[in-house]
Design a protein around this motif. Structure first.
Motif, short mmCIF file in Angstrom:
data_model
loop_
_atom_site.label_atom_id
_atom_site.label_comp_id
_atom_site.label_asym_id
_atom_site.label_seq_id
_atom_site.Cartn_x
_atom_site.Cartn_y
_atom_site.Cartn_z
N SER A 62 0.85 -1.20 0.00
CA SER A 62 0.00 0.00 0.00
C SER A 62 0.88 1.24 0.00
O SER A 62 1.78 1.36 0.83
N PRO A 63 0.59 2.16 -0.90
CA PRO A 63 1.39 3.39 -0.95
C PRO A 63 0.82 4.49 -0.07
O PRO A 63 -0.37 4.50 0.25
N ASP A 64 1.67 5.43 0.28
CA ASP A 64 1.21 6.71 0.79
C ASP A 64 0.80 7.52 -0.44
O ASP A 64 1.29 7.28 -1.55
N THR A 65 -0.09 8.47 -0.26
CA THR A 65 -0.52 9.30 -1.38
C THR A 65 -0.28 10.77 -1.07
O THR A 65 -0.31 11.19 0.09
N LEU A 66 -0.04 11.52 -2.12
CA LEU A 66 0.19 12.95 -2.00
C LEU A 66 -0.53 13.64 -3.14
O LEU A 66 -0.28 13.34 -4.32
N TYR A 67 -1.45 14.53 -2.81
CA TYR A 67 -2.19 15.29 -3.81
C TYR A 67 -1.54 16.67 -3.97
O TYR A 67 -1.22 17.32 -2.98
N LEU A 68 -1.36 17.08 -5.21
CA LEU A 68 -0.73 18.37 -5.50
C LEU A 68 -1.59 19.15 -6.48
O LEU A 68 -1.87 18.67 -7.60
N ALA A 104 -1.52 17.27 -10.85
CA ALA A 104 -2.55 16.35 -11.32
C ALA A 104 -3.65 16.18 -10.28
O ALA A 104 -3.42 16.34 -9.09
N ALA A 105 -4.83 15.81 -10.76
CA ALA A 105 -5.91 15.42 -9.85
C ALA A 105 -5.59 14.05 -9.26
O ALA A 105 -6.10 13.70 -8.19
N LEU A 106 -4.77 13.27 -9.95
CA LEU A 106 -4.36 11.95 -9.46
C LEU A 106 -3.28 12.11 -8.40
O LEU A 106 -2.43 13.00 -8.52
N PRO A 107 -3.26 11.26 -7.38
CA PRO A 107 -2.24 11.40 -6.36
C PRO A 107 -0.90 10.81 -6.77
O PRO A 107 -0.84 9.82 -7.52
N VAL A 108 0.17 11.40 -6.28
CA VAL A 108 1.49 10.78 -6.33
C VAL A 108 1.42 9.57 -5.40
O VAL A 108 0.83 9.66 -4.31
N LEU A 109 2.00 8.46 -5.81
CA LEU A 109 2.04 7.26 -4.98
C LEU A 109 3.47 7.08 -4.46
O LEU A 109 4.42 7.13 -5.25
N LEU A 120 8.49 5.84 -6.38
CA LEU A 120 7.63 7.01 -6.53
C LEU A 120 6.90 6.85 -7.86
O LEU A 120 7.54 6.58 -8.89
N VAL A 121 5.58 6.98 -7.85
CA VAL A 121 4.80 6.94 -9.09
C VAL A 121 4.20 8.32 -9.29
O VAL A 121 3.38 8.79 -8.48
N LEU A 122 4.64 8.97 -10.37
CA LEU A 122 4.24 10.35 -10.67
C LEU A 122 3.21 10.37 -11.79
O LEU A 122 3.53 9.96 -12.91
N PRO A 123 2.01 10.85 -11.52
CA PRO A 123 1.05 11.03 -12.61
C PRO A 123 1.58 12.09 -13.59
O PRO A 123 2.35 12.99 -13.20
N ALA A 124 1.18 11.99 -14.83
CA ALA A 124 1.57 12.98 -15.83
C ALA A 124 1.24 14.38 -15.31
O ALA A 124 0.18 14.61 -14.75
N GLY A 125 2.20 15.28 -15.47
CA GLY A 125 2.01 16.68 -15.08
C GLY A 125 2.60 17.07 -13.75
O GLY A 125 2.69 18.26 -13.45
N VAL A 126 3.02 16.10 -12.94
CA VAL A 126 3.53 16.42 -11.60
C VAL A 126 4.99 16.88 -11.67
O VAL A 126 5.85 16.15 -12.17
N GLY A 127 5.24 18.07 -11.16
CA GLY A 127 6.60 18.60 -11.12
C GLY A 127 7.45 17.82 -10.13
O GLY A 127 6.96 17.34 -9.11
N HIS A 128 8.75 17.69 -10.45
CA HIS A 128 9.68 17.01 -9.56
C HIS A 128 11.10 17.48 -9.80
O HIS A 128 11.45 17.88 -10.91
N ALA A 129 11.90 17.45 -8.71
CA ALA A 129 13.30 17.87 -8.76
C ALA A 129 14.01 17.32 -7.52
O ALA A 129 13.38 17.06 -6.50
N SER A 130 15.32 17.19 -7.63
CA SER A 130 16.15 16.83 -6.49
C SER A 130 16.74 18.11 -5.91
O SER A 130 17.37 18.89 -6.65
#
Length: 173
Positions: A5-11, A22-27, A103-113
């Protein structure tokens, strides 16, 4: 074996910086692969992703600049080192990623290190027929990016197993 089971993050979209998110959560899956050997961990991620119909595409680090992909969902399997990542664009949220995490990123989710160990590395994978384009936030083109991201097909399976529609169902139109 049951899928973890993943944690979820809505952005939410960030109109000021042009990141659609995205309306979809990051997993966020923790400790998916547990081995002390980094190369074996990378191989294990590639096999796991392939088994669930996500195609491993590269082994590399996470770019140190905010970006997103409006044309593909993305799975990232951390196999060596750790990073403090930012999700959601320049005004986004931070989280630590460790070896064994996915980390599962829905299309459109910004990310950086933001910071990373010198040896930090991960496996990147995408669903079949999805090709990522590296995009930077542009407030004037936010609507276009949101429309592209919303049209990206949701794969049948999560890259770590189990139906992805169960995890993303409540957020889909």
């Amino acid at each position: 074996m049951d899928a973890p089971s993943p944690d979820t993050l809505y952005l939410d979209a960030d109109g000021a910086t042009g990141y659609p998110n995205a309306a979809l959560p990051v997993l966020i899956y923790r400790h998916v692969v547990d081995t002390s050997d980094a190369e074996k961990r990378a191989d294990a991620f590639e096999r796991l992703f392939q088994r669930h119909h996500w195609l491993p595409a590269w082994r590399y680090h996470l770019y140190d600049f905010d970006h997103f992909h409006s044309t593909a969902h993305e799975a990232l399997g951390i196999f060596r080192g750790q990073t403090l990542a930012r999700l959601g664009g320049p005004n986004g949220r931070t989280l630590m990623l460790y070896p064994g995490d996915v980390l599962v990123l829905p299309a459109g989710v910004g990310h950086a290190s933001l910071t990373a160990d010198d040896d930090f590395c991960m496996v990147g994978a995408y669903p079949p027929n999805q090709q990522p384009e590296i995009e930077l936030g542009d407030p004037a083109r936010l609507g276009e990016a949101q429309n592209r991201a919303a049209r990206v097909a949701i794969p049948e399976f999560s890259p770590v197993g189990g139906p992805l529609s169960d995890l993303w169902q409540s957020a889909t139109p």
